[in-house]
Each structure stands twice: as C-alpha cells, then as structure tokens.
Design an enzyme around this catalytic site. Sequence first.
Site, PDB file in Angstrom:
ATOM      1  N   ARG A   1       0.917  -1.343   0.117  1.00 40.13           N
ATOM      2  CA  ARG A   1      -0.140  -0.197  -0.386  1.00 40.13           C
ATOM      3  C   ARG A   1       0.909   1.565   0.281  1.00 40.13           C
ATOM      4  O   ARG A   1       0.141   1.877  -0.113  1.00 40.13           O
ATOM      5  CB  ARG A   1      -0.833   0.234   1.098  1.00 40.13           C
ATOM      6  CG  ARG A   1      -1.744  -1.263   1.344  1.00 40.13           C
ATOM      7  CD  ARG A   1      -2.643  -0.958   2.295  1.00 40.13           C
ATOM      8  NE  ARG A   1      -4.132  -1.798   2.432  1.00 40.13           N
ATOM      9  CZ  ARG A   1      -5.144  -2.135   3.125  1.00 40.13           C
ATOM     10  NH1 ARG A   1      -5.290  -0.868   4.170  1.00 40.13           N
ATOM     11  NH2 ARG A   1      -5.879  -2.524   2.431  1.00 40.13           N
ATOM     12  N   CYS A   2       2.371   1.330   0.662  1.00 35.58           N
ATOM     13  CA  CYS A   2       3.124   2.468   0.101  1.00 35.58           C
ATOM     14  C   CYS A   2       3.906   2.390  -0.968  1.00 35.58           C
ATOM     15  O   CYS A   2       4.367   1.944  -1.548  1.00 35.58           O
ATOM     16  CB  CYS A   2       3.683   2.226   1.404  1.00 35.58           C
ATOM     17  SG  CYS A   2       5.719   2.977   1.228  1.00 35.58           S
ATOM     18  N   SER A   3       3.817   3.880  -1.676  1.00 33.21           N
ATOM     19  CA  SER A   3       4.260   4.104  -2.892  1.00 33.21           C
ATOM     20  C   SER A   3       5.950   3.692  -2.799  1.00 33.21           C
ATOM     21  O   SER A   3       5.863   3.363  -3.504  1.00 33.21           O
ATOM     22  CB  SER A   3       3.693   5.580  -3.255  1.00 33.21           C
ATOM     23  OG  SER A   3       4.557   6.680  -2.404  1.00 33.21           O
TER      24      SER A   3
END
Length: 113
Positions: free
Chosen positions: A9-11
């Site tokens: 979920r973390c870019s």
Amino acid sequence: MIQIFHNSRCSKSRQCLSLIENSGKKFEVIKYLENPPTITELTEIISKLGIDPIELVRKKEKIWIEEFKNKTLSTHELIEIMANNPILIERPIVINGNKAVVARPIENAIGII
C-alpha cells in the site's frame, strides 16, 4: 540474498521493490504486516540498521499517537511494541547480508542492492 520488508500500500515501498526487481539480483519480499518480525528478528534488523529503535517507529500512525506517544519506553518495550504492531515499523527496509537501510528515500537502497 536481498530482502525487502514491504507494504504494497506504500508508494515508496512499491518504488523500492521495483528498483530491486530491476537490479536483476535475487531477492525475497517480506510482507511484514502479514508476517511480522519477531522481537529477536526486529532486534537483529535494528542492529544491522545501526539505529535506535525509536528511529524505526512511524510516529504519525494513529496507534502510536493514541497509545504510546508521550510514554517513556525502554529499548525492549519499543521493539516489543513494533513486533506487536507492525504498522509502526518504518518502511521499506532493505537488507543485504549484514547491511540494512530504511529506503526513505529509495536512493538509500542503491548502495546495498
């Protein structure tokens, strides 16, 4: 083998994973939210990072602010809190042998890939 403690979920974590994939080297993705590191593993990671445990804590997370922010915590307590609440672990962490970095910015990972 390179390891990445990854949160899809973390870019920044996705960018770092792409960097590792493009390196052509063998790697392992550790989805640490699904399979949190043990206290022993987390202690070892922190040692490889060469930081104090508080430096690995995501201090803007709701659980940190609501439950731990203004408390005086020992090193062991901090590690235990992160092991029990892996969302508090800064990401992505890249490990290669005895070296580790928090890849924020992702350029931090270039030196150990």
